[in-house]
Scaffold this active site. Structure first.
Site, PDB file in Angstrom:
ATOM      1  N   ASP A  94       0.875  -1.175   0.000  1.00 39.88           N
ATOM      2  CA  ASP A  94       0.000   0.000   0.000  1.00 39.88           C
ATOM      3  C   ASP A  94       0.915   1.229   0.000  1.00 39.88           C
ATOM      4  OD1 ASP A  94      -1.529  -2.234   1.034  1.00 39.88           O
ATOM      5  OD2 ASP A  94      -3.019  -0.805   1.784  1.00 39.88           O
ATOM      6  N   LYS A 158      -7.189   3.192  -2.908  1.00 34.22           N
ATOM      7  CA  LYS A 158      -7.527   3.205  -1.485  1.00 34.22           C
ATOM      8  C   LYS A 158      -7.828   4.636  -1.050  1.00 34.22           C
ATOM      9  CE  LYS A 158      -5.180   2.120   2.932  1.00 34.22           C
ATOM     10  NZ  LYS A 158      -3.948   1.516   3.494  1.00 34.22           N
ATOM     11  N   LYS A 187     -10.353  -0.063  -1.947  1.00 38.89           N
ATOM     12  CA  LYS A 187     -10.181  -0.335  -0.523  1.00 38.89           C
ATOM     13  C   LYS A 187     -10.588   0.911   0.262  1.00 38.89           C
ATOM     14  CE  LYS A 187      -6.672  -1.268   3.046  1.00 38.89           C
ATOM     15  NZ  LYS A 187      -5.286  -1.709   3.329  1.00 38.89           N
TER      16      LYS A 187
END
Length: 235
Positions: A94, A158, A187
């Site tokens: 990430d 995300k 996400k």
């Protein structure tokens, strides 16, 4: 779509990104992830080796946060950090985008950065997640990031780090889902602390939920399912 309790657990990236987290905290995080069959533990990059060792032999991933939480490092630094995390056992990445470049509209830079990290992850066969940090962006900037993601094709986009001035919102999840194309997932992370918010994010299109409150959320959902005599939820 119907979700069993285990299906919902498998949406959770079980998170501890605190700067003062101890080895005992990391061991506890991994033990909890194993007990609940969460999808991943989300940790700072330096914890990659320890957590991957704790999770060896399971189907639970170790997710390393790259350039976290500010994103203000060079492409070369992010590339090195990603490769180092993978070499030390991380199997999800990430990374935080360079918000300075996003806000300046320097989309060539943003695309080059995203392509670099995504290519490293593809070569390693691991998922890549691009953290937008939506709380600092306007609509045009969010849409610009979605366009770049649609072209580059990370595994996920995300919403947030959870360290900014705001976390995930349903509006951002819906916007991202509608604009990144069918091959990129969303996400939701940041401020997701109860079952209703968790389930609403899934309904809005999120297929991963990053949170540190995964256990109380899942226990709340378990209690509701037992109360209602059902073994799955239609979301």
């Amino acid at each position: 779509m119907k979700y069993t309790l285990d299906d919902l657990c498998r949406l959770v990236d079980h998170t501890n990104l605190h700067a003062d987290a101890t080895e005992d905290d990391m061991r506890k995080l991994c033990d909890e992830a194993k007990r609940y069959h969460f999808r991943m533990v989300a940790v700072n990059q330096t914890q990659s080796a320890f957590c991957s060792q704790q999770l060896a032999g399971t189907d639970i991933d170790t997710g390393a946060a790259i350039a976290f939480p500010l994103g203000q490092t060079s492409i070369a630094a992010k590339e090195f950090e990603t490769k180092d995390a993978l070499a030390n056992g991380a199997n999800e990445i990430d990374y935080v985008v360079n918000l300075t470049q996003v806000r300046a509209g320097n989309w060539d830079y943003v695309k080059r950065e995203m392509q670099t990290i995504v290519d490293v992850c593809r070569e390693a066969g691991v998922p890549s997640k691009v953290i937008f940090e939506c709380c600092y962006l306007n609509q045009e900037q969010k849409l610009g990031l979605c366009r770049v993601a649609r072209e580059v094709g990370p595994t996920f986009v995300k919403t947030s780090t959870g360290f900014g001035k705001g976390g995930a919102t349903l509006e951002d999840v819906r916007l991202m889902k509608a604009n990144v194309g069918p091959n990129v997932q969303v996400k939701a992370a940041g401020g997701i602390r109860d079952a209703d918010t968790f389930l609403d994010m899934v309904r809005a299109g999120a297929t991963r939920i990053g949170c540190s409150a995964g256990i109380p959320i899942i226990e709340e959902i378990r209690a509701r399912m037992e109360r209602d005599g059902v073994d799955s939820l239609d979301l």
